[in-house]
Design an enzyme around this catalytic site. Structure first.
Site, short mmCIF file in Angstrom:
data_model
loop_
_atom_site.label_atom_id
_atom_site.label_comp_id
_atom_site.label_asym_id
_atom_site.label_seq_id
_atom_site.Cartn_x
_atom_site.Cartn_y
_atom_site.Cartn_z
N GLU A 140 0.75 4.07 1.64
CA GLU A 140 1.13 4.55 2.71
C GLU A 140 2.19 3.65 3.41
O GLU A 140 3.27 4.03 4.08
CB GLU A 140 -0.04 4.33 3.97
N HIS A 180 1.02 -1.23 0.13
CA HIS A 180 0.11 0.07 0.03
C HIS A 180 0.99 1.45 0.01
O HIS A 180 1.88 1.38 0.58
CB HIS A 180 -1.03 0.11 1.34
N CYS A 231 -6.49 2.01 5.28
CA CYS A 231 -7.37 0.76 5.90
C CYS A 231 -6.61 0.54 7.37
O CYS A 231 -5.89 1.15 7.87
CB CYS A 231 -6.86 -0.69 5.04
N CYS A 291 -2.93 -0.21 7.59
CA CYS A 291 -2.18 1.26 7.31
C CYS A 291 -2.20 2.14 8.24
O CYS A 291 -1.26 2.66 8.97
CB CYS A 291 -2.51 1.82 5.94
#
Length: 160
Positions: free
Chosen positions: A63, A61, A91, A94
């Site tokens: 992040e 991801h 999410c 993260c």
């Protein structure tokens, strides 16, 4: 009203950089999520985008990639005072990393009712200490949402 130390105009500028990263992800066939990490002085220290499909892992991801990269460069997992600008609501995975990395805050564009942490609705529980991370929702939301919708419409069209 909650604000970053940089102000709304600068927040919009940082989100525009994150949106440019999201567009790069879309061109690669990745879900268009882009992010920018800004230090306490307001300097962009990292920018990036999702690479989940390329690396075949949810650990790619946007992040997570930025936080990992900056922590490694600094030689410290503590990113006190840093702000994350991301085009889609983080999410739970993260958000846990954001909190544990001690970021000052996260600014996101589009809400994610399917996988988001519930930050835009206030329904999440912070896994560290309440109020440890400032959350600002909706900066650049219209463009971030449109980018996601276009991407998924294109994906569905190409599957038929």
């Amino acid at each position: 009203m909650t604000m970053t130390p940089f102000g709304p105009d600068v927040d919009t500028r940082y989100m525009n950089v994150a949106l440019a990263q999201a567009r790069r992800a879309a061109r690669l066939g990745e879900v268009p999520v882009g992010a920018v990490l800004v230090d306490v002085a307001g300097v962009v220290v990292a920018r990036g985008y999702n690479l989940v499909e390329r690396y075949h892992t949810q650990c790619a991801h946007a992040e997570m990639r930025l936080i990992q990269r900056v922590s490694k460069q600094r030689g410290d997992w503590r990113l006190d005072g840093h702000w994350l600008y991301v085009t889609l609501e983080p999410c739970g995975m993260c958000m846990g990393l954001i909190v544990l990395s001690r970021l000052a805050g996260v600014v996101f564009g589009a809400s994610s009712p399917l996988f988001g942490y519930g930050l835009s609705t206030g329904s999440s529980s912070v896994p560290y200490r309440k109020g440890s991370v400032v959350v600002i929702a909706g900066v650049g939301a219209q463009e971030a949402t449109a980018l996601l919708k276009q991407f998924f419409q294109h994906q569905r069209k190409n599957k038929n």
